[in-house]
Enzyme design. Structure first.
Site, PDB file in Angstrom:
ATOM      1  N   GLU A 149       0.795  -1.235   0.000  1.00  0.00           N
ATOM      2  CA  GLU A 149       0.000   0.000   0.000  1.00  0.00           C
ATOM      3  C   GLU A 149       0.826   1.284   0.000  1.00  0.00           C
ATOM      4  O   GLU A 149       0.330   2.348   0.366  1.00  0.00           O
ATOM      5  CB  GLU A 149      -0.970   0.024   1.192  1.00  0.00           C
ATOM      6  CG  GLU A 149      -2.014  -1.076   1.166  1.00  0.00           C
ATOM      7  CD  GLU A 149      -3.079  -0.897   2.226  1.00  0.00           C
ATOM      8  OE1 GLU A 149      -3.784   0.128   2.212  1.00  0.00           O
ATOM      9  OE2 GLU A 149      -3.212  -1.791   3.087  1.00  0.00           O
ATOM     10  N   HIS A 259      -3.994   4.128  16.123  1.00  0.00           N
ATOM     11  CA  HIS A 259      -4.200   4.851  14.881  1.00  0.00           C
ATOM     12  C   HIS A 259      -5.203   5.972  15.127  1.00  0.00           C
ATOM     13  O   HIS A 259      -6.046   5.894  16.019  1.00  0.00           O
ATOM     14  CB  HIS A 259      -4.681   3.925  13.761  1.00  0.00           C
ATOM     15  CG  HIS A 259      -5.899   3.121  14.098  1.00  0.00           C
ATOM     16  ND1 HIS A 259      -5.853   2.013  14.923  1.00  0.00           N
ATOM     17  CD2 HIS A 259      -7.200   3.246  13.723  1.00  0.00           C
ATOM     18  CE1 HIS A 259      -7.069   1.499  15.049  1.00  0.00           C
ATOM     19  NE2 HIS A 259      -7.909   2.230  14.337  1.00  0.00           N
TER      20      HIS A 259
END
Length: 331
Positions: A149, A259
């Site tokens: 990614e 996160h």
């Protein structure tokens, strides 16, 4: 004024939805005859924007009369220009799909639970540790380590892997200060009012907001400022301003690696931004600063209230047994 209607629950209708998306090749640029536009993928998820066969945009647009020869077919007849791609559905493909995924995305009643510091230490922390040990975070680590990614990463602190040299205790991993920013799978990557980004921290010793302590406040403030600045600079063509962004974390999180979510204030506040799920980053910072005690006092000393689905392991293995006065079945 047009609004999206709820999906019907008719089984025959729902069974036909995949077929309505299938014809045509998948496209990455939204052109051609494809009905799916790939947005990205990782080890588990693939996500697309799609258009249904009944969409008005599925009607081909005829080329303008008098077009050049390259717009004509071999017989000299006018060719049809590709229709504009106007998606009307978001498609998330999960493979391999585990029973945990099925539980997470199935419609189910919800419960509000109160997680005390004692319940967290005795049951929830071991539950999270078991998930981490089972390889649930491999896709996160692949992104952080530069294996997958990377084309989606829109910001990464440099130099990556830099350590603090301020005398702070802890191993090298705990001294890493970096983070990266990439689009969340729920964003179409075009509509700025629906902007949704995800920041993954480089260090791996922080599983959730429960691991944040008073000593992390300067780092959290610096990260907040850099995330806002990076987002504004990346999307400056949309005249995005800092006070149009919200930053929050989830508790409980979907995966146990710290996160931060960055969203536009105009993004419709669904379940993922609701009370009992989202906790503002600014509120966490202020809570830590207001705490008494030394630098190691942290969010693990608080009682947290949040919602869980009745099919989730947190309910069936921990909070439902506690409600019945029984001992939870966790590692």
């Amino acid at each position: 004024m047009l609004e999206r209607a709820p999906w019907p629950d008719d089984e025959a209708y729902l069974a036909g939805v995949p077929a309505s998306l299938a014809p045509g090749a998948e496209g990455s640029d939204g052109g051609g005859g494809g009905r799916l536009r790939n947005l990205g993928a990782n080890d588990v998820y693939r996500w697309y924007m799609g258009r249904m066969s009944s969409s008005p945009s599925s009607t081909a647009v005829t080329a303008t009369p008098g077009a050049k020869d390259d717009k004509e077919n071999s017989s000299g007849a006018e060719a049809e220009a590709p229709p504009p791609f106007h998606p009307d559905v978001k498609v998330n493909l999960i493979y391999p799909c585990t029973p945990s995924h099925v539980k997470k995305y199935s419609r189910q009643p919800a419960r509000l639970v109160r997680e005390t510091p004692e319940a967290y230490a005795a049951y929830v922390r071991p539950y999270a540790a078991a998930l981490r040990a089972g390889g649930r975070l491999n896709w996160v680590f692949n992104i952080l380590d530069g294996r997958t990614e990377q084309e989606d990463v829109i910001y990464r602190t440099e130099p990556w892997g830099q350590l603090r040299h301020d005398g702070t205790d802890g191993d090298d991993d705990a001294k890493k200060q970096g983070f990266l920013l990439l689009p969340d799978l729920n964003w179409d990557r075009k509509t700025v009012e629906a902007l949704h980004l995800l920041a993954l921290v480089e260090r791996r010793d922080l599983w959730s907001l429960r691991d944040l302590r008073k000593r992390h406040v300067p780092w959290l403030r610096a990260m907040r400022d850099r995330l806002v600045d990076a987002t504004v600079q990346t999307y400056r063509q949309h005249s995005l301003e800092p006070d149009q962004l919200k930053l929050y974390v989830h508790y409980q999180p979907t995966y146990y690696h710290l996160h931060v979510h960055i969203v536009h204030v105009a993004l419709e506040a669904g379940a993922t931004q609701a009370a009992g799920k989202a906790v503002g980053l600014e509120s966490i910072i202020e809570t830590l600063e207001a705490m008494g005690g030394d630098a190691d006092e942290g969010m693990d000393r608080l009682t947290m209230a949040y919602t869980v689905g009745e099919a989730s392991d947190l309910w069936t293995k921990i909070f439902e047994p506690l409600k019945r006065g029984e001992k939870p079945s966790v590692p």
